[in-house]
Scaffold this motif. Structure first.
Motif, mmCIF file in Angstrom:
data_model
loop_
_atom_site.group_PDB
_atom_site.id
_atom_site.type_symbol
_atom_site.label_atom_id
_atom_site.label_comp_id
_atom_site.label_asym_id
_atom_site.label_seq_id
_atom_site.Cartn_x
_atom_site.Cartn_y
_atom_site.Cartn_z
ATOM 1 N N ALA A 103 38.020 24.077 -35.154
ATOM 2 C CA ALA A 103 37.474 23.876 -36.500
ATOM 3 C C ALA A 103 38.155 24.814 -37.492
ATOM 4 N N ARG A 104 38.384 26.046 -37.091
ATOM 5 C CA ARG A 104 39.049 27.028 -37.954
ATOM 6 C C ARG A 104 40.486 26.603 -38.262
ATOM 7 N N SER A 105 41.162 26.132 -37.231
ATOM 8 C CA SER A 105 42.553 25.702 -37.397
ATOM 9 C C SER A 105 42.650 24.515 -38.348
ATOM 10 N N TYR A 106 41.758 23.545 -38.188
ATOM 11 C CA TYR A 106 41.740 22.399 -39.104
ATOM 12 C C TYR A 106 41.469 22.862 -40.536
ATOM 13 N N ALA A 107 40.524 23.765 -40.690
ATOM 14 C CA ALA A 107 40.177 24.254 -42.024
ATOM 15 C C ALA A 107 41.366 24.956 -42.676
ATOM 16 N N VAL A 111 35.844 17.417 -38.631
ATOM 17 C CA VAL A 111 36.935 16.895 -37.812
ATOM 18 C C VAL A 111 36.810 17.382 -36.368
ATOM 19 N N ALA A 112 36.345 18.619 -36.200
ATOM 20 C CA ALA A 112 36.190 19.185 -34.861
ATOM 21 C C ALA A 112 34.867 18.776 -34.200
ATOM 22 N N SER A 113 34.139 17.869 -34.842
ATOM 23 C CA SER A 113 32.836 17.414 -34.343
ATOM 24 C C SER A 113 31.836 18.561 -34.208
#
Length: 102
Positions: free
Chosen positions: A30-34, A63-65
């Protein structure tokens, strides 16, 4: 796409993403997507970077559900819920993703 220079110039905002993600207990994905979404569309105005950071964090969690409410993300990021509400779909679209229709 973004460059290493973008990362260096926005180091403060990337640290804010990490701090807010810690408060939300988000995964590395989630952090990486953000981070990717934020750096791919960093606003020019410093005033707009906080809301853009929060919207990217909200979208990254989706995105990371690992969905979190807009209110939870707003509180963790120190912005208004309305700031996220107005930006998160654009963040997803600029990343080439289709926002949910709910």
């Amino acid at each position: 796409m973004y460059s290493a220079r973008d990362q260096v110039e926005n180091e403060e905002w990337l640290a804010e993403i990490e701090a807010a993600a810690d408060r939300l207990d988000l995964s590395a994905d989630a952090r990486s997507y953000a981070v990717d979404m934020f750096l791919s569309s960093v606003p020019e105005s410093d005033r707009s970077k906080g809301p853009a950071m929060a919207a990217s964090l909200y979208a990254g969690a989706l995105v990371a559900s690992e969905g979190r409410s807009q209110t939870e993300v707003a509180e963790a990021a120190g912005v208004s819920r309305l700031s996220i509400q107005q930006r998160w779909k654009d963040v997803l679209e600029s990343a080439g993703l289709q926002p949910p229709s709910w």
